[in-house]
Design a protein around this motif. Structure first.
Motif, mmCIF file in Angstrom:
data_model
loop_
_atom_site.group_PDB
_atom_site.id
_atom_site.type_symbol
_atom_site.label_atom_id
_atom_site.label_comp_id
_atom_site.label_asym_id
_atom_site.label_seq_id
_atom_site.Cartn_x
_atom_site.Cartn_y
_atom_site.Cartn_z
ATOM 1 N N ASP A 95 1.808 65.887 21.139
ATOM 2 C CA ASP A 95 1.651 65.597 19.332
ATOM 3 C C ASP A 95 3.064 65.022 19.288
ATOM 4 O OD1 ASP A 95 -0.688 65.603 17.655
ATOM 5 O OD2 ASP A 95 1.686 65.940 16.299
ATOM 6 N N GLU A 96 2.061 63.159 18.569
ATOM 7 C CA GLU A 96 3.369 63.029 17.993
ATOM 8 C C GLU A 96 2.819 62.327 16.562
ATOM 9 O OE1 GLU A 96 4.105 58.884 20.951
ATOM 10 O OE2 GLU A 96 5.870 59.815 21.905
ATOM 11 N N ASN A 97 3.456 62.629 16.020
ATOM 12 C CA ASN A 97 2.731 62.518 14.940
ATOM 13 C C ASN A 97 1.322 62.340 14.219
ATOM 14 O OD1 ASN A 97 5.718 62.096 13.686
ATOM 15 N ND2 ASN A 97 5.264 59.691 14.272
ATOM 16 N N ASN A 125 -0.844 62.155 16.491
ATOM 17 C CA ASN A 125 -1.898 61.537 17.904
ATOM 18 C C ASN A 125 -1.077 62.074 19.303
ATOM 19 O OD1 ASN A 125 -2.738 59.596 16.060
ATOM 20 N ND2 ASN A 125 -1.178 58.654 15.531
ATOM 21 N N SER A 126 -2.246 61.813 20.485
ATOM 22 C CA SER A 126 -1.108 61.692 21.407
ATOM 23 C C SER A 126 -0.593 60.772 22.168
ATOM 24 C CB SER A 126 -3.061 61.305 22.432
ATOM 25 O OG SER A 126 -3.774 62.151 22.309
ATOM 26 N N PRO A 127 0.636 61.279 23.000
ATOM 27 C CA PRO A 127 1.524 59.923 23.227
ATOM 28 C C PRO A 127 0.914 59.317 23.825
ATOM 29 C CG PRO A 127 1.549 62.250 24.436
ATOM 30 C CD PRO A 127 0.528 62.771 23.155
ATOM 31 N N TYR A 156 4.473 61.549 30.111
ATOM 32 C CA TYR A 156 4.800 61.222 28.887
ATOM 33 C C TYR A 156 5.873 61.096 28.673
ATOM 34 C CZ TYR A 156 -0.154 62.669 28.820
ATOM 35 O OH TYR A 156 -1.654 62.697 29.264
ATOM 36 N N GLN A 157 7.234 60.197 28.116
ATOM 37 C CA GLN A 157 7.733 60.809 27.418
ATOM 38 C C GLN A 157 7.599 61.288 25.668
ATOM 39 O OE1 GLN A 157 10.995 58.217 27.950
ATOM 40 N NE2 GLN A 157 11.758 57.749 25.478
ATOM 41 N N CYS A 158 8.054 62.566 25.435
ATOM 42 C CA CYS A 158 7.673 62.854 24.189
ATOM 43 C C CYS A 158 9.015 63.357 23.558
ATOM 44 C CB CYS A 158 6.525 63.991 23.954
ATOM 45 S SG CYS A 158 5.252 64.093 24.868
ATOM 46 N N GLY A 159 9.304 62.248 22.362
ATOM 47 C CA GLY A 159 11.423 62.422 21.781
ATOM 48 C C GLY A 159 11.424 62.059 22.871
#
Length: 297
Positions: free
Chosen positions: A164-166, A168-170, A248-251
């Motif tokens: 999750d990114e805020n 939303n999906s990353p 994905y790059q999450c953070g």
């Protein structure tokens, strides 16, 4: 398969009982308005078809299995690139709802686009979700589009960490790896709301090519760990003639998504159409993408 028109879906359903080679030939003829060649494939799409019809490498099944692939990823690049696994079951009725976290995603191990995203489990109709997943377990995804890698995967349900990114999906980075080298990167944004897609080469040069979904007005920026992501994708696809590796790059994390052997089921009509042949030349002959496909600077 990716999103098709209602007419395309009706044709697909009509042709499914046919033998794989006949089915694939007629679907290609319908979508592309020209017959494919299986004997001397030239385009990227034709090469996808040939892989579906004739490549029986057991590694295709292992890497398409959304549970078995986890061990493969851990061995090839490290378990730190995997999502957290909460459960794997043969029957979703065996899941203990109370022990699941507040948010998660449930997936069928043996198919595609079979997932339930749960951002707040208190709002989930659990009985309906279980019924949906039990339906998945009765389905063999091979018969939808004759994608061989799905045919012998044991049907199971995995429950994993929700990325999750805020809220939303990353952003989804899809690395097309040919003979162990990334040559194309597909970037999908806002996949569950306003799906948009960009294509880049391995050096993040933007391609003036449309691929099913509209291109965004603003070209996405290169992810901070792009070089490392490419290396991971190449290690994961090293033993395969071609595969698409989704990351994905999450953070600050790089997270593995999946390995796909037949992107979009071989159903994408690229615009301009000649890009299909150019990408086929990348696959078959190792040729670079011609300069005229790139955005003007």
């Amino acid at each position: 398969m990716a999103v098709l028109s209602n007419t395309d879906r009706a044709v697909l359903r009509l042709l499914r009982p046919l033998p794989p080679r006949v089915f694939t030939y007629l679907i290609h003829l319908w979508l592309f308005r020209e017959p494919p060649s299986f004997r001397r494939p030239l385009t990227f799409t034709e090469r996808i078809h040939v892989k579906k019809l004739f490549n029986r490498d057991p590694l295709l099944t292992v890497t398409a299995d959304k549970y078995a692939v986890r061990e493969y990823v851990a061995r090839r690049v490290g378990a730190e690139f995997l999502t957290e696994l909460f459960a794997v079951v043969d029957d979703p009725a065996d899941l203990d709802f109370d022990k699941l976290p507040a948010s998660f995603v449930m997936k069928a191990t043996h198919g595609n686009e079979a997932n339930i995203i749960v951002r707040d489990k208190q709002t989930l109709d659990w009985a309906a979700a279980v019924a949906t997943m039990q339906g998945w377990l009765q389905t063999n995804w091979y018969w939808f589009n004759k994608e061989w890698s799905y045919r012998h995967i044991p049907p199971r349900i995995v429950v994993e960490e929700l990325l999750d990114e805020n809220g939303n999906s990353p952003t989804d980075y899809k690395f097309f790896v040919f003979s162990g080298k990334v040559r194309l990167v597909q970037v999908d944004v806002e996949r569950f709301t306003r799906h948009q897609r960009n294509l880049f080469d391995e050096n993040w040069r933007s391609l003036a090519v449309a691929s099913r979904f509209p291109r965004p007005d603003t070209i996405p920026c290169m992810p901070l760990r792009f070089t490392e992501m490419k290396a991971i994708a190449e290690r994961l696809a090293q033993e395969l003639e071609f595969a698409r590796v989704d990351l994905y790059q999450c953070g600050d994390r790089i997270v593995f998504g999946e390995i796909t052997h037949y992107p979009d089921g071989g159903s994408v009509v690229y615009q301009p159409r000649e890009f299909d042949r150019a990408l086929g030349d990348v696959w078959g002959y190792g040729r670079p993408l011609p300069d005229h496909f790139f955005e003007s600077i």
